[in-house]
Structure formats: structure tokens, C-alpha cells
Design a protein around this motif. Sequence first.
Motif, PDB file in Angstrom:
ATOM      1  N   GLY A  27      32.983  45.965  36.456  1.00 27.85           N
ATOM      2  CA  GLY A  27      31.937  45.080  36.978  1.00 27.85           C
ATOM      3  C   GLY A  27      32.100  44.886  38.470  1.00 27.85           C
ATOM      4  O   GLY A  27      31.964  45.827  39.243  1.00 27.85           O
ATOM      5  N   GLN A  28      32.443  43.675  38.873  1.00 26.90           N
ATOM      6  CA  GLN A  28      32.632  43.346  40.289  1.00 26.90           C
ATOM      7  C   GLN A  28      34.073  43.540  40.737  1.00 26.90           C
ATOM      8  O   GLN A  28      34.445  43.100  41.813  1.00 26.90           O
ATOM      9  N   GLY A  29      34.862  44.190  39.930  1.00 26.64           N
ATOM     10  CA  GLY A  29      36.282  44.340  40.228  1.00 26.64           C
ATOM     11  C   GLY A  29      36.553  45.138  41.482  1.00 26.64           C
ATOM     12  O   GLY A  29      35.890  46.127  41.767  1.00 26.64           O
ATOM     13  N   GLY A  30      37.560  44.678  42.224  1.00 24.48           N
ATOM     14  CA  GLY A  30      37.990  45.380  43.416  1.00 24.48           C
ATOM     15  C   GLY A  30      39.451  45.775  43.342  1.00 24.48           C
ATOM     16  O   GLY A  30      39.991  46.369  44.277  1.00 24.48           O
ATOM     17  N   ALA A  31      40.113  45.438  42.225  1.00 23.30           N
ATOM     18  CA  ALA A  31      41.539  45.736  42.092  1.00 23.30           C
ATOM     19  C   ALA A  31      41.877  45.976  40.620  1.00 23.30           C
ATOM     20  O   ALA A  31      41.380  45.278  39.741  1.00 23.30           O
ATOM     21  N   ILE A  32      42.706  46.984  40.404  1.00 30.54           N
ATOM     22  CA  ILE A  32      43.265  47.234  39.079  1.00 30.54           C
ATOM     23  C   ILE A  32      44.770  47.355  39.243  1.00 30.54           C
ATOM     24  O   ILE A  32      45.245  48.135  40.067  1.00 30.54           O
ATOM     25  N   VAL A  33      45.504  46.574  38.458  1.00 27.59           N
ATOM     26  CA  VAL A  33      46.957  46.652  38.435  1.00 27.59           C
ATOM     27  C   VAL A  33      47.359  47.056  37.032  1.00 27.59           C
ATOM     28  O   VAL A  33      46.855  46.497  36.051  1.00 27.59           O
ATOM     29  N   ALA A  76      45.664  34.010  30.286  1.00 21.22           N
ATOM     30  CA  ALA A  76      45.548  34.642  31.606  1.00 21.22           C
ATOM     31  C   ALA A  76      44.134  34.467  32.154  1.00 21.22           C
ATOM     32  O   ALA A  76      43.947  34.186  33.348  1.00 21.22           O
ATOM     33  N   ARG A  77      43.140  34.614  31.288  1.00 23.00           N
ATOM     34  CA  ARG A  77      41.745  34.451  31.725  1.00 23.00           C
ATOM     35  C   ARG A  77      41.449  33.018  32.166  1.00 23.00           C
ATOM     36  O   ARG A  77      40.592  32.800  33.027  1.00 23.00           O
ATOM     37  N   GLU A  78      42.147  32.044  31.580  1.00 24.44           N
ATOM     38  CA  GLU A  78      41.965  30.646  32.002  1.00 24.44           C
ATOM     39  C   GLU A  78      42.503  30.416  33.405  1.00 24.44           C
ATOM     40  O   GLU A  78      42.011  29.559  34.132  1.00 24.44           O
ATOM     41  N   ARG A  79      43.527  31.159  33.786  1.00 20.09           N
ATOM     42  CA  ARG A  79      44.187  30.954  35.087  1.00 20.09           C
ATOM     43  C   ARG A  79      43.576  31.779  36.209  1.00 20.09           C
ATOM     44  O   ARG A  79      43.635  31.370  37.370  1.00 20.09           O
ATOM     45  N   TRP A  80      43.076  32.973  35.886  1.00 16.76           N
ATOM     46  CA  TRP A  80      42.554  33.886  36.896  1.00 16.76           C
ATOM     47  C   TRP A  80      41.188  34.398  36.466  1.00 16.76           C
ATOM     48  O   TRP A  80      40.907  34.544  35.284  1.00 16.76           O
ATOM     49  N   SER A  81      40.365  34.723  37.446  1.00 17.36           N
ATOM     50  CA  SER A  81      39.068  35.344  37.184  1.00 17.36           C
ATOM     51  C   SER A  81      39.302  36.846  37.008  1.00 17.36           C
ATOM     52  O   SER A  81      39.622  37.551  37.971  1.00 17.36           O
ATOM     53  N   LEU A  82      39.156  37.318  35.769  1.00 12.30           N
ATOM     54  CA  LEU A  82      39.473  38.702  35.446  1.00 12.30           C
ATOM     55  C   LEU A  82      38.230  39.422  34.925  1.00 12.30           C
ATOM     56  O   LEU A  82      37.462  38.860  34.146  1.00 12.30           O
ATOM     57  N   CYS A  83      38.074  40.669  35.344  1.00  3.14           N
ATOM     58  CA  CYS A  83      36.943  41.479  34.888  1.00  3.14           C
ATOM     59  C   CYS A  83      37.232  42.146  33.547  1.00  3.14           C
ATOM     60  O   CYS A  83      36.362  42.207  32.687  1.00  3.14           O
ATOM     61  N   ALA A  84      38.433  42.672  33.399  1.00  2.00           N
ATOM     62  CA  ALA A  84      38.808  43.370  32.165  1.00  2.00           C
ATOM     63  C   ALA A  84      40.326  43.370  32.035  1.00  2.00           C
ATOM     64  O   ALA A  84      41.043  43.390  33.035  1.00  2.00           O
ATOM     65  N   GLY A 104      47.071  46.402  31.687  1.00  2.81           N
ATOM     66  CA  GLY A 104      46.183  46.692  32.811  1.00  2.81           C
ATOM     67  C   GLY A 104      45.243  45.523  33.034  1.00  2.81           C
ATOM     68  O   GLY A 104      44.697  44.970  32.078  1.00  2.81           O
ATOM     69  N   VAL A 105      45.084  45.147  34.290  1.00  2.00           N
ATOM     70  CA  VAL A 105      44.238  44.011  34.636  1.00  2.00           C
ATOM     71  C   VAL A 105      43.325  44.403  35.792  1.00  2.00           C
ATOM     72  O   VAL A 105      43.782  44.925  36.809  1.00  2.00           O
ATOM     73  N   CYS A 106      42.035  44.137  35.613  1.00  2.00           N
ATOM     74  CA  CYS A 106      41.058  44.350  36.675  1.00  2.00           C
ATOM     75  C   CYS A 106      40.497  42.997  37.088  1.00  2.00           C
ATOM     76  O   CYS A 106      40.131  42.176  36.234  1.00  2.00           O
ATOM     77  N   SER A 107      40.464  42.772  38.390  1.00  2.00           N
ATOM     78  CA  SER A 107      39.907  41.526  38.929  1.00  2.00           C
ATOM     79  C   SER A 107      39.213  41.821  40.246  1.00  2.00           C
ATOM     80  O   SER A 107      39.285  42.947  40.764  1.00  2.00           O
ATOM     81  N   GLU A 108      38.561  40.807  40.789  1.00  2.00           N
ATOM     82  CA  GLU A 108      37.874  40.996  42.062  1.00  2.00           C
ATOM     83  C   GLU A 108      38.858  41.238  43.199  1.00  2.00           C
ATOM     84  O   GLU A 108      38.559  41.983  44.128  1.00  2.00           O
ATOM     85  N   HIS A 109      40.018  40.617  43.127  1.00  2.00           N
ATOM     86  CA  HIS A 109      40.996  40.697  44.217  1.00  2.00           C
ATOM     87  C   HIS A 109      42.386  41.016  43.672  1.00  2.00           C
ATOM     88  O   HIS A 109      42.724  40.668  42.545  1.00  2.00           O
ATOM     89  N   ARG A 110      43.228  41.643  44.500  1.00  2.00           N
ATOM     90  CA  ARG A 110      44.536  42.128  44.061  1.00  2.00           C
ATOM     91  C   ARG A 110      45.484  41.028  43.618  1.00  2.00           C
ATOM     92  O   ARG A 110      46.243  41.208  42.678  1.00  2.00           O
ATOM     93  N   GLN A 111      45.483  39.881  44.286  1.00  2.00           N
ATOM     94  CA  GLN A 111      46.444  38.840  43.939  1.00  2.00           C
ATOM     95  C   GLN A 111      46.268  38.395  42.489  1.00  2.00           C
ATOM     96  O   GLN A 111      47.246  38.267  41.748  1.00  2.00           O
ATOM     97  N   ALA A 112      45.039  38.188  42.064  1.00  2.00           N
ATOM     98  CA  ALA A 112      44.788  37.780  40.677  1.00  2.00           C
ATOM     99  C   ALA A 112      45.226  38.879  39.713  1.00  2.00           C
ATOM    100  O   ALA A 112      45.818  38.594  38.664  1.00  2.00           O
ATOM    101  N   ALA A 113      44.968  40.130  40.048  1.00  2.00           N
ATOM    102  CA  ALA A 113      45.352  41.248  39.170  1.00  2.00           C
ATOM    103  C   ALA A 113      46.872  41.340  39.059  1.00  2.00           C
ATOM    104  O   ALA A 113      47.402  41.506  37.947  1.00  2.00           O
TER     105      ALA A 113
END
Length: 158
Positions: A27-33, A76-84, A104-113
Amino acid sequence: MSDDIIVVQEEDFSHTQLYDQLRSYSGQGGAIVTFTGLVRDFHSDENVDRETVSGIFLEYYPGMTESSLKSIVALARERWSLCAVSVVHRVGELQPKDQIVFVGVCSEHRQAAFEASHFIMDYLKTQAPFWKKERRASGDCWVDAKTSDTLAAQRWKG
């Protein structure tokens, strides 16, 4: 969330395939860790000398374990905004260097991932109902949770 993958299985997994799925769900993800854990060929903890391990056997409680993994991802979803989020954990007989877990975690920004993937692994090690028996030179041995894993998970509380 429907884009989450949470699986417990005996079969090996493809890191590339799981990563590609995260990208497609981003989606709007900019980072995958991603984190991939491997079976070690040694045992070492605070109270025991290092010992060779020829393999492990992982048991789990079907239904309960998957529910526990879903709860960890929900936290984890309660603490951070995660895409997948993807969590794949293997069970059964495994050999040294076999893949054992993928997070694997995808989020808009790297710190959350980064933080969410670290949180998920810390909780997997301490909260998920898996039981590990190591095949050691001195004989098979069920492995207790490490103090260091418990301390790592405690840092996320409060």
C-alpha cells in the motif's frame, strides 16, 4: 488485517517469495524489514558451557500457537502503523543452518518497521507456545527460555 501472513509449518519457506508478498501488500509502505532465524549448531546460555547441537525438534500446540502469533501481530499493530506483516515459523525436525522463522514488516517509515519486527521476535521468543528439544552431544535436551530473551521482551512493556 487480511494482508497479514501468519503460518506455522514443517516445510521450508522462500524468503524471496515472502518479501515479494510484503511488497505487493505494501500500500503506502516505504520500508520493509525482514528477519530470518536459522538453527544454530551450538547451544550456549548463561549457565551452560557451549555444546554442539546436531539438530532440533520443535513442537507446538495447533490452533493455540497460531492464535498466539495473531495476538502478537495485533499488539504490534496497536503500537505502530503497519501496512503488512508476515510471520512464518517452522516446526518438526530441523538441522543446523535450516531456516526456522521469518518475520517481515512493511510500514510507511523504517523506524516503525525495525521496531515492530524486533518487538514481534522478542514476543515470539517469550510468548508463543513452541517447545524446542536440542539434539546435543551429551543427549537430547528440552530448552528453557533464556533470561536474555525475557529481558528483551520486558523492555516493550509500559
